[in-house]
Scaffold this motif. Sequence first.
Motif, PDB file in Angstrom:
ATOM      1  N   PHE A 229       0.907  -1.204   0.078  1.00  0.00           N
ATOM      2  CA  PHE A 229       0.056  -0.059  -0.074  1.00  0.00           C
ATOM      3  C   PHE A 229       0.855   1.357  -0.051  1.00  0.00           C
ATOM      4  O   PHE A 229       1.771   1.367   0.912  1.00  0.00           O
ATOM      5  CB  PHE A 229      -0.930  -0.097   1.355  1.00  0.00           C
ATOM      6  CG  PHE A 229      -1.975  -1.134   1.419  1.00  0.00           C
ATOM      7  CD1 PHE A 229      -2.184  -1.880   0.284  1.00  0.00           C
ATOM      8  CD2 PHE A 229      -2.478  -1.442   2.529  1.00  0.00           C
ATOM      9  CE1 PHE A 229      -3.181  -2.843   0.574  1.00  0.00           C
ATOM     10  CE2 PHE A 229      -3.524  -2.559   2.823  1.00  0.00           C
ATOM     11  CZ  PHE A 229      -3.804  -3.174   1.601  1.00  0.00           C
ATOM     12  N   ALA A 230       0.505   2.207  -0.897  1.00  0.00           N
ATOM     13  CA  ALA A 230       1.317   3.390  -0.846  1.00  0.00           C
ATOM     14  C   ALA A 230       0.598   4.327  -0.021  1.00  0.00           C
ATOM     15  O   ALA A 230      -0.424   4.659  -0.050  1.00  0.00           O
ATOM     16  CB  ALA A 230       1.381   4.103  -2.297  1.00  0.00           C
ATOM     17  N   LEU A 231       1.470   5.033   0.884  1.00  0.00           N
ATOM     18  CA  LEU A 231       1.352   5.974   1.735  1.00  0.00           C
ATOM     19  C   LEU A 231       1.514   7.430   1.394  1.00  0.00           C
ATOM     20  O   LEU A 231       2.889   7.636   1.263  1.00  0.00           O
ATOM     21  CB  LEU A 231       1.730   5.735   3.158  1.00  0.00           C
ATOM     22  CG  LEU A 231       1.419   4.572   3.908  1.00  0.00           C
ATOM     23  CD1 LEU A 231       2.061   4.495   5.163  1.00  0.00           C
ATOM     24  CD2 LEU A 231       0.179   4.170   4.101  1.00  0.00           C
ATOM     25  N   ILE A 232       0.499   8.218   0.834  1.00  0.00           N
ATOM     26  CA  ILE A 232       0.524   9.494   0.395  1.00  0.00           C
ATOM     27  C   ILE A 232      -0.060  10.427   1.291  1.00  0.00           C
ATOM     28  O   ILE A 232      -1.101  10.533   1.531  1.00  0.00           O
ATOM     29  CB  ILE A 232       0.201   9.506  -0.980  1.00  0.00           C
ATOM     30  CG1 ILE A 232       0.747   8.545  -1.758  1.00  0.00           C
ATOM     31  CG2 ILE A 232       0.450  10.925  -1.724  1.00  0.00           C
ATOM     32  CD1 ILE A 232       0.027   8.157  -3.180  1.00  0.00           C
ATOM     33  N   THR A 233       0.798  11.546   1.514  1.00  0.00           N
ATOM     34  CA  THR A 233       0.040  12.699   2.429  1.00  0.00           C
ATOM     35  C   THR A 233      -0.308  13.775   1.362  1.00  0.00           C
ATOM     36  O   THR A 233      -0.114  13.767   0.188  1.00  0.00           O
ATOM     37  CB  THR A 233       1.317  13.489   3.189  1.00  0.00           C
ATOM     38  OG1 THR A 233       1.996  14.217   2.322  1.00  0.00           O
ATOM     39  CG2 THR A 233       2.018  12.597   4.152  1.00  0.00           C
ATOM     40  N   ASP A 234      -1.461  14.465   1.977  1.00  0.00           N
ATOM     41  CA  ASP A 234      -1.981  15.426   1.067  1.00  0.00           C
ATOM     42  C   ASP A 234      -0.953  16.459   0.477  1.00  0.00           C
ATOM     43  O   ASP A 234      -0.816  16.917  -0.504  1.00  0.00           O
ATOM     44  CB  ASP A 234      -3.103  16.254   1.832  1.00  0.00           C
ATOM     45  CG  ASP A 234      -2.677  17.037   3.051  1.00  0.00           C
ATOM     46  OD1 ASP A 234      -2.095  16.243   3.876  1.00  0.00           O
ATOM     47  OD2 ASP A 234      -2.810  18.207   2.874  1.00  0.00           O
ATOM     48  N   ALA A 235      -0.058  16.747   1.382  1.00  0.00           N
ATOM     49  CA  ALA A 235       1.085  17.653   0.943  1.00  0.00           C
ATOM     50  C   ALA A 235       1.932  17.080  -0.093  1.00  0.00           C
ATOM     51  O   ALA A 235       2.377  17.727  -1.317  1.00  0.00           O
ATOM     52  CB  ALA A 235       1.915  18.286   2.213  1.00  0.00           C
ATOM     53  N   GLU A 236       2.095  15.933  -0.155  1.00  0.00           N
ATOM     54  CA  GLU A 236       3.103  15.463  -1.165  1.00  0.00           C
ATOM     55  C   GLU A 236       2.172  15.365  -2.489  1.00  0.00           C
ATOM     56  O   GLU A 236       2.763  15.594  -3.478  1.00  0.00           O
ATOM     57  CB  GLU A 236       3.240  13.881  -0.799  1.00  0.00           C
ATOM     58  CG  GLU A 236       4.473  13.961   0.484  1.00  0.00           C
ATOM     59  CD  GLU A 236       4.551  12.441   0.979  1.00  0.00           C
ATOM     60  OE1 GLU A 236       5.738  12.136   1.362  1.00  0.00           O
ATOM     61  OE2 GLU A 236       3.687  11.405   0.646  1.00  0.00           O
ATOM     62  N   LEU A 237       0.890  15.140  -2.389  1.00  0.00           N
ATOM     63  CA  LEU A 237       0.188  14.950  -3.522  1.00  0.00           C
ATOM     64  C   LEU A 237      -0.186  16.050  -4.181  1.00  0.00           C
ATOM     65  O   LEU A 237      -0.020  16.240  -5.316  1.00  0.00           O
ATOM     66  CB  LEU A 237      -1.291  14.187  -3.153  1.00  0.00           C
ATOM     67  CG  LEU A 237      -2.396  14.084  -4.469  1.00  0.00           C
ATOM     68  CD1 LEU A 237      -1.610  13.005  -5.235  1.00  0.00           C
ATOM     69  CD2 LEU A 237      -3.411  13.390  -3.741  1.00  0.00           C
ATOM     70  N   ILE A 238      -0.299  17.484  -3.270  1.00  0.00           N
ATOM     71  CA  ILE A 238      -0.153  18.767  -3.833  1.00  0.00           C
ATOM     72  C   ILE A 238       0.763  19.188  -4.531  1.00  0.00           C
ATOM     73  O   ILE A 238       1.002  19.662  -5.781  1.00  0.00           O
ATOM     74  CB  ILE A 238      -0.767  19.547  -2.684  1.00  0.00           C
ATOM     75  CG1 ILE A 238      -2.162  19.389  -2.286  1.00  0.00           C
ATOM     76  CG2 ILE A 238      -0.535  21.060  -3.198  1.00  0.00           C
ATOM     77  CD1 ILE A 238      -2.303  20.208  -0.955  1.00  0.00           C
ATOM     78  N   GLU A 239       2.122  18.678  -4.000  1.00  0.00           N
ATOM     79  CA  GLU A 239       3.400  19.200  -4.664  1.00  0.00           C
ATOM     80  C   GLU A 239       3.383  18.307  -5.960  1.00  0.00           C
ATOM     81  O   GLU A 239       4.051  19.157  -6.884  1.00  0.00           O
ATOM     82  CB  GLU A 239       4.474  18.913  -3.667  1.00  0.00           C
ATOM     83  CG  GLU A 239       5.910  19.383  -4.050  1.00  0.00           C
ATOM     84  CD  GLU A 239       5.961  20.795  -4.555  1.00  0.00           C
ATOM     85  OE1 GLU A 239       6.924  21.154  -5.173  1.00  0.00           O
ATOM     86  OE2 GLU A 239       5.141  21.557  -3.927  1.00  0.00           O
ATOM     87  N   ILE A 240       3.197  17.198  -6.016  1.00  0.00           N
ATOM     88  CA  ILE A 240       3.254  16.398  -7.336  1.00  0.00           C
ATOM     89  C   ILE A 240       2.358  17.125  -8.435  1.00  0.00           C
ATOM     90  O   ILE A 240       2.763  16.999  -9.443  1.00  0.00           O
ATOM     91  CB  ILE A 240       3.022  15.024  -6.890  1.00  0.00           C
ATOM     92  CG1 ILE A 240       3.985  14.217  -6.058  1.00  0.00           C
ATOM     93  CG2 ILE A 240       2.739  14.147  -8.315  1.00  0.00           C
ATOM     94  CD1 ILE A 240       3.789  12.837  -5.711  1.00  0.00           C
ATOM     95  N   ALA A 241       1.338  17.465  -7.888  1.00  0.00           N
ATOM     96  CA  ALA A 241       0.352  17.960  -8.899  1.00  0.00           C
ATOM     97  C   ALA A 241       0.850  19.179  -9.234  1.00  0.00           C
ATOM     98  O   ALA A 241       0.726  19.537 -10.587  1.00  0.00           O
ATOM     99  CB  ALA A 241      -1.224  18.154  -8.069  1.00  0.00           C
TER     100      ALA A 241
END
Length: 315
Positions: A229-241
Amino acid sequence: MDFVRILHAHMRFVGEMIKAAERDVVRNDLYAQAKVYGLNTEKARWIAGFLLEAGLLEEPRYLHLRATSLGKCFVAELPLAEENACETTEEINRDNNCIASSNMLIDKNEQIFEQLHTASIDPSAEGKASGVAFEEAIANIFNFMGFDAKRIGGSGDTDVIVRWKDNEGKNIIAIVDGKSKSGGSVSHSDISDVAIDAHKEKNNAEYVAIIGPGFSGDTIRNHARKKGFALITDAELIEIARMSCSLGLSLQEIALIFQVPDGLSRLEELIAIRQREMDIITYVVSMFEKEQDMLGSLSARDMYYYCAILMFLHP
């Protein structure tokens, strides 16, 4: 050819000039078209001279220009601007309209990012049922990046389904479990392995991701690694976007975030490389613009040698 693509990406009326000269055209008519894109005659003349030296344009007769066969093939690969894009009577109004449109787009993007962050720590965000706003925000941000994402929700199924195609055209599916926590942290007890495995099988998914504001303790991290399972924080997802937009990342590249255990670190390394490439390109083009202003014109040969020097000084 790669350098012409760089110029086309950073200047107006480069590939468009080749397109405009597909049939024999008088130079002055071409320069008049350049004004639609905000270029004066001098800059249009410089671009035309560069394209001539690059073999993309030719002079069939005096004061006439025409795209070569190479030029026609080359321009077919380029995204071309509309002639009336941001066109107004006054150049300053045109530029202001372009800036305003760009700012509106940026504001809309930031709104998507802010909604994700707010909902990640407020399960009842927007007055909706627990977790619904967060699940919707997750689907929105994946759609923003170009995926086919849909919120499912409800009992007996996953929160969000994300679809895309790999390099061979195969359909890939990932399921996403959104965990909105007012305390800002997701623990191992918040995750149901049995439910996630059932959702993965039900949707024929290849990947599983859990998205939350943060993850506490080594237990959840070790277990997620074991289960894939990949654990992704909202901050990481926003930066990737943000990076996907500014650097033009492909879906296959962004999808590295679903790969355990090192997908996220590989994506971060890729982003760092792309960012450095973009910085170099931006710097080189800015230097060309300064040289153009000082010298009045630069030939293709001048640019080649100048680029080589810059790359040597800034490896």
